[in-house]
Design a protein around this motif. Structure first.
Motif, PDB file in Angstrom:
ATOM      1  N   GLY A 148      93.798   9.716 -42.656  1.00 52.76           N
ATOM      2  CA  GLY A 148      92.588   9.375 -41.897  1.00 52.76           C
ATOM      3  C   GLY A 148      91.321  10.011 -42.752  1.00 52.76           C
ATOM      4  O   GLY A 148      90.411   9.564 -42.977  1.00 52.76           O
ATOM      5  N   ALA A 149      91.766  11.297 -43.224  1.00 50.26           N
ATOM      6  CA  ALA A 149      90.739  11.920 -44.116  1.00 50.26           C
ATOM      7  C   ALA A 149      90.201  11.411 -45.120  1.00 50.26           C
ATOM      8  O   ALA A 149      89.336  11.318 -45.638  1.00 50.26           O
ATOM      9  N   MET A 150      91.340  10.909 -46.099  1.00 49.15           N
ATOM     10  CA  MET A 150      91.057   9.937 -47.147  1.00 49.15           C
ATOM     11  C   MET A 150      90.277   8.797 -46.892  1.00 49.15           C
ATOM     12  O   MET A 150      89.535   8.261 -47.817  1.00 49.15           O
ATOM     13  N   GLY A 151      90.705   8.321 -45.793  1.00 50.79           N
ATOM     14  CA  GLY A 151      89.907   6.956 -45.714  1.00 50.79           C
ATOM     15  C   GLY A 151      88.362   7.365 -45.127  1.00 50.79           C
ATOM     16  O   GLY A 151      87.633   6.733 -45.690  1.00 50.79           O
ATOM     17  N   LEU A 152      88.259   8.414 -44.549  1.00 51.07           N
ATOM     18  CA  LEU A 152      86.889   8.840 -44.252  1.00 51.07           C
ATOM     19  C   LEU A 152      85.977   9.312 -45.569  1.00 51.07           C
ATOM     20  O   LEU A 152      84.787   9.237 -45.695  1.00 51.07           O
ATOM     21  N   LEU A 153      86.971   9.850 -46.650  1.00 52.05           N
ATOM     22  CA  LEU A 153      86.287  10.099 -47.649  1.00 52.05           C
ATOM     23  C   LEU A 153      85.313   8.975 -48.457  1.00 52.05           C
ATOM     24  O   LEU A 153      84.587   9.329 -49.129  1.00 52.05           O
TER      25      LEU A 153
END
Length: 349
Positions: A148-153
């Motif tokens: 999720g964090a990498m996607g939001l990056l």
């Protein structure tokens, strides 16, 4: 060769020096500790994702000219959110590797560079074992929060694409209008025909960039001023009137051989001012597109597809050069959207 120096088949290249007793980590022996560590790592990834969202919010919510402690408030927010988010992802991945992934020593002997099929099978087996030991499949909380964090990056990267400039179809107008004076872009001095010699090129801009209000403050400032100067930048050249061959309808666009063109190359938007006064050619330094300014700015070489937009000129009551209108053609690179909008302008004309 003596018997002492003969290689011993299947022998280890060096004697095992001995390893200290392996110390297990708290997470290896206490599942509660492992769960607590997994939650901490997941929290880092979740906060990182929220910071990336904060980056996007800061882009739209903070004025580009606002300041904070003497710095650009928007840039400060960008640094805190994007840098903080990436830092948390990095720290979280390191903690995951140090505290939760497999922890045992391995010894690997040297082997020939060329791998056999058996070696390839063994490598894939080891890779799969490493994936299994990492807990990527067994710890969905960490896995999902990281993904999720990498996607939001990716969101800040998408938002920053907006900073490349206005969409091409939004550049069909500049600040030039009838009666606006042409000024030298270095001195800000209005231009008169007597100030320009045959063969000379002057970089210019609209007089509006120097206008002030009743309090003496600039009318345009900050990012708005930069945008105006970038889109409305011009070059003014003078050649002998007999060397100019205007298209139909452009017979009165010059003043005694003085012509004005956009400074923005129609290929990818590079600023141009490489002037060959003998040939009346203008060369773009980026990709060598070449325009004939004596022939309506037509492209004679290079990847550009549209002529350089020309600004119709006149004189005011004091003898200064002025624009008679905005650029009739679209100013900017030749993206497909520009061709579409140019056709609309042509149809209206």
């Amino acid at each position: 060769m003596s018997d002492d120096l003969q290689p011993i088949p299947d022998a280890e290249p060096i004697r095992d020096p001995g390893l200290p007793e392996h110390l297990y980590r708290p997470q290896d022996v206490d599942e509660a500790e492992a769960t607590r560590t997994a939650r901490q790592i997941s929290a880092m990834f979740i906060v990182a994702g929220l910071l990336f969202l904060g980056f996007c919010v800061a882009y739209f919510a903070i004025d580009i000219d606002a300041t904070f402690l003497g710095w650009s408030a928007q840039n400060f927010a960008f640094g805190v959110t994007l840098g903080g988010g990436m830092l948390l992802i990095g720290v979280g991945i390191i903690q995951w590797a140090k505290k939760l992934m497999g922890d045992h020593e391995m010894i690997e002997m040297r082997h020939p560079a060329a791998s056999s099929e058996q070696d390839r099978v063994a490598v894939m087996k080891d890779l799969n074992a490493g994936i299994e030991e990492s807990g990527f499949g067994r710890r969905p909380m960490i896995r999902n929060s990281l993904l999720g964090a990498m996607g939001l990056l990716g969101l800040p990267a998408i938002v920053l694409l907006r900073d490349l400039g206005p969409l091409p179809h939004g550049q069909s107008h500049t600040v030039w209008k009838k009666g606006m004076r042409l000024v030298n872009d270095v001195t800000g001095t209005p231009l008169k025909p007597a100030d320009i010699q045959v063969g000379q090129l002057i970089n210019g801009e609209p007089a509006v960039v120097y206008e002030t209000n009743a309090d003496g403050d600039p009318v345009l400032h900050g990012s708005e001023l930069l945008a105006v100067k970038a889109k409305a930048a011009i070059i003014v050249v003078r050649m002998r009137p007999e060397d100019v061959t205007p298209d139909k309808g452009k017979e009165n666009w010059g003043v005694d051989g003085i012509l004005c063109y956009s400074k923005i190359c129609t290929h990818v938007g590079c600023p141009i001012s490489l002037w060959e006064q003998q040939t009346h050619h203008l060369l773009c330094p980026c990709h060598q597109s070449t325009y004939d300014l004596g022939d309506n700015g037509k492209v004679i070489f290079g990847p550009a597809h549209r002529p350089l937009p020309q600004l119709p000129l006149g004189l005011d009551d004091e003898g200064y050069l002025i624009a008679m209108s905005d650029f009739p053609e679209i100013v900017g690179p030749s993206y497909p959207e520009l061709a579409r909008d140019q056709k609309k302008l042509d149809d209206k004309a």
